[in-house]
Design an enzyme around this catalytic site. Structure first.
Site, PDB file in Angstrom:
ATOM      1  CE1 TYR B 107     -14.757   3.648  -3.149  1.00 28.11           C
ATOM      2  CE2 TYR B 107     -14.954   1.415  -2.302  1.00 28.11           C
ATOM      3  CZ  TYR B 107     -14.294   2.341  -3.091  1.00 28.11           C
ATOM      4  OH  TYR B 107     -13.199   1.975  -3.804  1.00 28.11           O
ATOM      5  CE1 TYR B 146     -14.893  -2.703  -1.736  1.00 28.13           C
ATOM      6  CE2 TYR B 146     -13.148  -1.065  -1.734  1.00 28.13           C
ATOM      7  CZ  TYR B 146     -14.128  -1.777  -2.401  1.00 28.13           C
ATOM      8  OH  TYR B 146     -14.330  -1.565  -3.723  1.00 28.13           O
ATOM      9  NE  ARG B 156     -10.161  -4.666  -5.635  1.00 29.83           N
ATOM     10  CZ  ARG B 156      -9.981  -3.599  -6.408  1.00 29.83           C
ATOM     11  NH1 ARG B 156     -10.939  -2.724  -6.589  1.00 29.83           N
ATOM     12  NH2 ARG B 156      -8.829  -3.396  -7.020  1.00 29.83           N
ATOM     13  CG  HIS B 159      -8.681   0.537  -4.795  1.00 29.29           C
ATOM     14  ND1 HIS B 159      -9.186  -0.372  -3.906  1.00 29.29           N
ATOM     15  CD2 HIS B 159      -9.748   1.043  -5.464  1.00 29.29           C
ATOM     16  CE1 HIS B 159     -10.507  -0.420  -4.028  1.00 29.29           C
ATOM     17  NE2 HIS B 159     -10.877   0.432  -4.962  1.00 29.29           N
ATOM     18  CG  HIS B 161     -11.829   3.684  -8.168  1.00 30.15           C
ATOM     19  ND1 HIS B 161     -12.064   2.566  -8.930  1.00 30.15           N
ATOM     20  CD2 HIS B 161     -12.155   3.341  -6.893  1.00 30.15           C
ATOM     21  CE1 HIS B 161     -12.532   1.591  -8.156  1.00 30.15           C
ATOM     22  NE2 HIS B 161     -12.590   2.038  -6.907  1.00 30.15           N
TER      23      HIS B 161
END
Lengths: 204, 241
Positions: B107, B146, B156, B159, B161
């Protein structure tokens, strides 16, 4: 038997620790994609009403402030009208958004809104509700957004007559929804997610 | 018709606040019961955002942070779908915001410490407003999985959000979209905060080869359902509501 043909609401998931990337990218140094962060300005120089600052922090069950929460607010204008197409009672102040979004400061966790004091809006049966600001809190560790309301400490009579506050069984908890006046035109509204000072949250 | 209160949220379908497999929820979950509140005008109204707020590249994450002539690295995908209400009607004018990690699972955020590198041409945020039928679409790169500090070895699934504004503050929703066939989905403590397999399935976007653009980008379909509302045909409402 026939079916009802209704769909299920999409299940909520946490906003996670990096909610800022999507909701307030400029705040987290992703610049050049959106000109400004959504909900960062609720008023402009022409907005009618009494200017106020609302600030506060969100605390977890250990008393530690969250530094990764995202707070949204929704409120009526100074005349008690919502700037929404669903508002059928009149035209709200075109210089007021009614919507604000603020991340907690990454060091202190403090959120801030520069807004106006909302006017009175009616309950379902027409009785006046005390002036309030609706809050929605999301963060890492919060699986579904939490709804609450902030009321004003100077509205003593209106608070006593508020149709929602009146019917809360544990009246001792009502105080968790009332902000503290911390300046000339400044209110502090701290939200406690859990524990003895736990804020009232609503299923709306 | 359909201007009454919003259907009660099914809180057995949504994840509970306290879900100890997801450790952060332990101290961030209210312990008192929620206070139920019939919808008032404060909940039945909400901000609506106009299409004119959108920039040309707001729904193109491959290019909206990239240097001129460059693009983000990763598997190019199109994510599209409709925002519907529980009555099955499209929700026009809904603001949909999305954010995600890059192809390596990294991120763009100062608190992120994962060793996978940033992509200089990828920011990770975008937004769209639904059309008259409730449709939206955006282009991006498929995010990577990640690791995160929950269990010793928790990862995770890939995905994206999503944050969605319907027409009322009562409809406000944040969720996550997962990808068809990802084996990480069923191991994830955040996915597993959701009580039923059926509710989890509704967050998994299928691959859609029919909308895949040959030699360009694959497509995934993700529909989002917001709360529906009652008809007021037999409801007495006082003036002022």
């Amino acid at each position: 038997m026939q079916g009802l043909d209704q769909l299920k609401e999409t299940a909520s998931q946490t906003a996670g620790p990096y909610v800022h990337i999507g909701c307030v990218p400029n705040f987290c140094d992703i610049t050049g994609v959106f000109p400004e962060d959504l909900g960062c300005r609720m008023v402009n120089e022409h907005t009618k009403g009494e200017r106020i600052t609302v600030r506060g922090r969100v605390f977890d069950g250990t008393g530690t402030p969250l530094r990764d929460a995202l707070i949204e607010v929704w409120q009526a204008d100074a005349e008690g009208l919502y700037p929404s197409p669903q508002e059928k009672r009149g035209m709200a102040d075109p210089n007021f958004t009614g919507f604000g979004r603020s991340p907690g400061d990454m060091a202190t966790g403090e959120y801030v809104f520069e807004t106006v004091r909302p006017g009175t809006v009616p309950f379902i049966d027409g009785r006046p509700m005390a002036p309030h600001i609706t809050f929605w809190v999301v963060a890492r560790g919060i699986n579904i957004g939490l709804h609450t309301r902030m009321y004003f400490p100077d509205d003593e009579e209106a608070l006593k007559a508020d149709p929602i506050l009146m019917r809360i069984e544990h009246q001792v908890r009502v105080a968790t929804l009332v902000a503290e006046k911390t300046g000339e035109a400044e209110y502090t509204f701290n939200i406690h997610l859990q524990g003895p000072k736990e804020t009232i949250f609503f299923d709306i | 018709m359909s201007d009454g209160a919003y259907f009660q949220r099914d809180r057995q379908w949504h994840p509970p606040a306290y879900a100890p497999g997801y450790k952060t929820s332990v101290k961030r979950s209210p312990q008192a019961a929620l206070i139920s509140l019939n919808n008032t005008i404060s909940e039945m109204t909400g901000p609506v955002f106009g299409h004119n707020m959108l920039g040309e590249l707001d729904n193109d994450l491959v290019h909206n942070y990239a240097k001129p002539g460059e693009s983000a690295i990763g598997q190019r995908i199109i994510v599209y779908g409709r925002v519907l209400d529980e009555n099955g009607r499209g929700v026009p004018g809904a603001l949909v915001e999305f954010w995600q990690a890059n192809a390596g699972g990294r991120y763009r955020h100062k608190k992120e410490t994962y060793l996978a590198p940033l992509d200089p041409n990828f920011g990770g945020c975008g937004r769209a407003i639904t059309d008259d039928e409730g449709g939206y679409r955006f282009r991006t790169i498929q995010p990577g999985a990640y690791p995160w500090p929950n269990g010793v070895n928790d990862w995770r699934p890939a995905h994206i959000h999503f944050s969605v504004f319907g027409h009322a503050f009562a409809q406000r929703l944040i969720t996550q979209m997962y990808f068809e066939g990802d084996p990480m989905i069923w191991q994830c403590p955040i996915v597993n905060t959701i009580p039923s397999r059926e509710a989890v399935e509704s967050l998994i976007a299928p691959l859609d080869m029919n909308n895949t653009i040959p030699m360009d980008a694959r497509a995934y379909k993700f529909d989002i359902v917001l709360r529906g509302r009652r008809s007021t045909m037999f409801e007495n409402r006082m003036e002022g509501n």
